[in-house]
Design an enzyme around this catalytic site. Structure first.
Site, mmCIF file in Angstrom:
data_model
loop_
_atom_site.group_PDB
_atom_site.id
_atom_site.type_symbol
_atom_site.label_atom_id
_atom_site.label_comp_id
_atom_site.label_asym_id
_atom_site.label_seq_id
_atom_site.Cartn_x
_atom_site.Cartn_y
_atom_site.Cartn_z
ATOM 1 N N CYS A 1 28.056 -13.775 52.391
ATOM 2 C CA CYS A 1 29.442 -13.373 52.185
ATOM 3 C C CYS A 1 30.229 -14.555 51.643
ATOM 4 O O CYS A 1 30.063 -15.682 52.120
ATOM 5 C CB CYS A 1 30.035 -12.898 53.515
ATOM 6 S SG CYS A 1 31.724 -12.291 53.388
ATOM 7 N N HIS B 1 28.820 -3.399 52.909
ATOM 8 C CA HIS B 1 29.271 -4.745 53.269
ATOM 9 C C HIS B 1 30.779 -4.884 52.998
ATOM 10 O O HIS B 1 31.532 -5.339 53.860
ATOM 11 C CB HIS B 1 28.469 -5.774 52.459
ATOM 12 C CG HIS B 1 28.916 -7.182 52.648
ATOM 13 N ND1 HIS B 1 28.166 -8.099 53.348
ATOM 14 C CD2 HIS B 1 30.032 -7.841 52.220
ATOM 15 C CE1 HIS B 1 28.813 -9.268 53.348
ATOM 16 N NE2 HIS B 1 29.932 -9.132 52.665
ATOM 17 N N GLU B 2 31.193 -4.477 51.808
ATOM 18 C CA GLU B 2 32.612 -4.597 51.443
ATOM 19 C C GLU B 2 33.473 -3.620 52.246
ATOM 20 O O GLU B 2 34.580 -3.962 52.663
ATOM 21 C CB GLU B 2 32.807 -4.383 49.941
ATOM 22 C CG GLU B 2 32.037 -5.336 49.050
ATOM 23 C CD GLU B 2 32.225 -6.819 49.366
ATOM 24 O OE1 GLU B 2 33.258 -7.186 49.970
ATOM 25 O OE2 GLU B 2 31.341 -7.612 49.013
ATOM 26 N N HIS C 1 34.654 -4.964 55.450
ATOM 27 C CA HIS C 1 35.837 -5.825 55.377
ATOM 28 C C HIS C 1 37.121 -5.013 55.548
ATOM 29 O O HIS C 1 38.103 -5.516 56.095
ATOM 30 C CB HIS C 1 35.890 -6.575 54.040
ATOM 31 C CG HIS C 1 34.994 -7.764 53.970
ATOM 32 N ND1 HIS C 1 35.090 -8.829 54.838
ATOM 33 C CD2 HIS C 1 33.989 -8.066 53.114
ATOM 34 C CE1 HIS C 1 34.185 -9.740 54.523
ATOM 35 N NE2 HIS C 1 33.497 -9.302 53.481
#
Length: 176
Positions: free
Chosen positions: A102, A144-145, A148
């Protein structure tokens, strides 16, 4: 107000632990400026994806841009996709563990379980509804994003601390 070249915020910054708010004004000057800066910072940093919270903006905006890089030499090539206000459904319940890193957590890699195939509903940069199916590496980048936007980082998904390694060790492993 965003600075001209905002830095990528690092693990420990409060914004990375907040649930991002939806974008409701697609003509807003701040939104438009952020779109440009997000993509620039992602490419400058060698990333394959980025989320608005990583630049300190708690909005539901991500970019998925799978492409081969030093860290992900086998990643498929795809044009960058701006994904606003996303939701997704799992299409394949299998969880596949693979390496992730990341931009907000430099120097560390970890094996992270992610769904292999997902269906994504989102809005494009003009607010138009879109949908797509993502599989394998692009699905991993999206998840993954998306994390966030939920106030999570990839280390929250690691099943065993032994799956976390220094980036120097990661490069030794992929070279072997």
């Amino acid at each position: 107000m965003m600075s001209e070249k905002p830095e990528i915020v690092q693990l420990g910054a409060e914004v990375l632990r907040l649930k991002a708010r939806p974008v409701d004004d697609f003509q807003c000057a701040k939104f438009r400026a952020l779109l440009e800066v997000l993509q620039d910072r992602m490419f400058e940093s060698g990333g394959v994806g980025i989320a608005a919270p990583q630049l300190g903006a708690s909005w539901q905006i991500i970019i998925v841009a799978s492409r081969p890089t030093e860290r992900y030499p086998d990643a498929p090539e795809m044009a960058p996709v701006v994904v606003v206000n996303p939701q997704f459904q799992i299409m394949d319940n299998r969880l596949i563990k693979d390496w992730e890193g990341c931009l907000s957590v430099p120097g560390i890699r970890a094996l992270v379980p992610r769904y292999r195939s997902i269906h994504v509903d989102y809005q494009d940069l003009n607010g138009q509804p879109r949908q797509t199916v993502l599989e394998d590496f692009p699905a991993r980048v999206f998840q993954h994003e998306y994390d966030h936007l939920q106030g999570l980082v990839y280390l929250d998904r690691v099943e065993n601390n032994r799956d976390i390694v220094a980036e120097s060790e990661f490069f030794k492993r992929i070279a072997a």
